[in-house]
Design a protein around this motif. Structure first.
Motif, PDB file in Angstrom:
ATOM      1  N   ASP A 104       0.831  -1.208   0.000  1.00  0.00           N
ATOM      2  CA  ASP A 104       0.000   0.000   0.000  1.00  0.00           C
ATOM      3  C   ASP A 104       0.861   1.252   0.000  1.00  0.00           C
ATOM      4  O   ASP A 104       0.568   2.218  -0.700  1.00  0.00           O
ATOM      5  CB  ASP A 104      -0.937   0.007   1.200  1.00  0.00           C
ATOM      6  N   ALA A 106       3.875   1.489  -1.169  1.00  0.00           N
ATOM      7  CA  ALA A 106       4.514   1.581  -2.486  1.00  0.00           C
ATOM      8  C   ALA A 106       3.536   2.142  -3.512  1.00  0.00           C
ATOM      9  O   ALA A 106       3.917   2.959  -4.363  1.00  0.00           O
ATOM     10  CB  ALA A 106       5.008   0.209  -2.931  1.00  0.00           C
ATOM     11  N   ARG A 107       2.271   1.723  -3.420  1.00  0.00           N
ATOM     12  CA  ARG A 107       1.254   2.245  -4.334  1.00  0.00           C
ATOM     13  C   ARG A 107       1.057   3.749  -4.125  1.00  0.00           C
ATOM     14  O   ARG A 107       0.944   4.515  -5.084  1.00  0.00           O
ATOM     15  CB  ARG A 107      -0.057   1.498  -4.110  1.00  0.00           C
ATOM     16  N   GLN A 108       1.042   4.197  -2.880  1.00  0.00           N
ATOM     17  CA  GLN A 108       0.915   5.630  -2.590  1.00  0.00           C
ATOM     18  C   GLN A 108       2.123   6.398  -3.106  1.00  0.00           C
ATOM     19  O   GLN A 108       1.982   7.501  -3.650  1.00  0.00           O
ATOM     20  CB  GLN A 108       0.750   5.855  -1.094  1.00  0.00           C
ATOM     21  N   MET A 109       3.315   5.827  -2.948  1.00  0.00           N
ATOM     22  CA  MET A 109       4.523   6.484  -3.453  1.00  0.00           C
ATOM     23  C   MET A 109       4.485   6.601  -4.970  1.00  0.00           C
ATOM     24  O   MET A 109       4.881   7.630  -5.528  1.00  0.00           O
ATOM     25  CB  MET A 109       5.769   5.719  -3.020  1.00  0.00           C
ATOM     26  N   GLU A 110       4.011   5.557  -5.651  1.00  0.00           N
ATOM     27  CA  GLU A 110       3.893   5.612  -7.111  1.00  0.00           C
ATOM     28  C   GLU A 110       2.916   6.702  -7.537  1.00  0.00           C
ATOM     29  O   GLU A 110       3.169   7.422  -8.510  1.00  0.00           O
ATOM     30  CB  GLU A 110       3.448   4.255  -7.670  1.00  0.00           C
ATOM     31  N   ASP A 111       1.809   6.855  -6.805  1.00  0.00           N
ATOM     32  CA  ASP A 111       0.850   7.922  -7.111  1.00  0.00           C
ATOM     33  C   ASP A 111       1.477   9.299  -6.912  1.00  0.00           C
ATOM     34  O   ASP A 111       1.297  10.205  -7.729  1.00  0.00           O
ATOM     35  CB  ASP A 111      -0.401   7.786  -6.249  1.00  0.00           C
ATOM     36  N   LEU A 113       4.689  10.028  -7.067  1.00  0.00           N
ATOM     37  CA  LEU A 113       5.688  10.231  -8.115  1.00  0.00           C
ATOM     38  C   LEU A 113       5.026  10.595  -9.444  1.00  0.00           C
ATOM     39  O   LEU A 113       5.541  11.436 -10.192  1.00  0.00           O
ATOM     40  CB  LEU A 113       6.551   8.977  -8.281  1.00  0.00           C
ATOM     41  N   ALA A 114       3.887   9.988  -9.734  1.00  0.00           N
ATOM     42  CA  ALA A 114       3.167  10.322 -10.971  1.00  0.00           C
ATOM     43  C   ALA A 114       2.674  11.767 -10.932  1.00  0.00           C
ATOM     44  O   ALA A 114       2.776  12.492 -11.938  1.00  0.00           O
ATOM     45  CB  ALA A 114       1.987   9.370 -11.174  1.00  0.00           C
ATOM     46  N   ARG A 115       2.180  12.216  -9.777  1.00  0.00           N
ATOM     47  CA  ARG A 115       1.748  13.611  -9.654  1.00  0.00           C
ATOM     48  C   ARG A 115       2.933  14.563  -9.768  1.00  0.00           C
ATOM     49  O   ARG A 115       2.820  15.627 -10.385  1.00  0.00           O
ATOM     50  CB  ARG A 115       1.025  13.826  -8.321  1.00  0.00           C
ATOM     51  N   ARG A 117       5.707  13.993 -11.487  1.00  0.00           N
ATOM     52  CA  ARG A 117       6.102  14.005 -12.901  1.00  0.00           C
ATOM     53  C   ARG A 117       5.175  14.904 -13.720  1.00  0.00           C
ATOM     54  O   ARG A 117       5.630  15.639 -14.602  1.00  0.00           O
ATOM     55  CB  ARG A 117       6.078  12.594 -13.474  1.00  0.00           C
TER      56      ARG A 117
END
Length: 145
Positions: A104, A106-111, A113-115, A117
């Protein structure tokens, strides 16, 4: 005091034994989608914390965390017996199962990072059309004129 390397080796062995037992020997349907991610053993080798995750049956299905926790609680004695037989230590550690929050996080970190970017791309688009303030070359002009 126990050697930390020995505790790490025992934790790794415990996670392997528990994962194998859940996959092949424990016939509880609630444990079908449980994956053992990590194990930690206290310094005195008396308690082990086993971290697990639960996957959904399909991509769109939400995992049933409550059923998995109940299945692990019911199978705790059998799993501890397997750990005792598989490790050969003098005192078999008690097993505590904890839901792993790393996926969970890691999923939040990916979100995030996408924001970040997307924000960087927006700044880059604004900067592409920007011009410097003032003259193009303010230092090379002759001031004596």
């Amino acid at each position: 005091m126990v050697d930390q390397a020995r505790a790490r080796r025992l934790a790794k062995r415990i996670s392997a034994i528990v994962a194998t037992a859940i996959e092949h020997e424990v016939k509880d349907p609630r444990l079908r989608f449980v994956t053992i991610t990590d194990a930690r053993v206290t310094g005195d080798l008396r308690d082990a914390t086993v971290y697990y995750t639960v996957m959904g049956e399909t991509v769109d299905t939400e995992p049933d965390y409550g059923a998995a926790a109940a299945g692990l609680a019911k199978a705790r004695g059998v799993l501890r017996s397997k750990v005792g037989a598989g490790t050969g230590v003098k005192f078999t550690p008690t097993l505590n199962f904890v839901l792993d929050t790393v996926p969970d996080a890691a999923r939040q970190m990916e979100d995030l990072l996408a924001r970040a970017r997307a924000a960087d791309d927006a700044v880059a688009q604004v900067a592409a059309n920007a011009r410097h303030a003032g003259e193009a070359d303010p230092y090379k002009t002759d001031r004596d004129e």
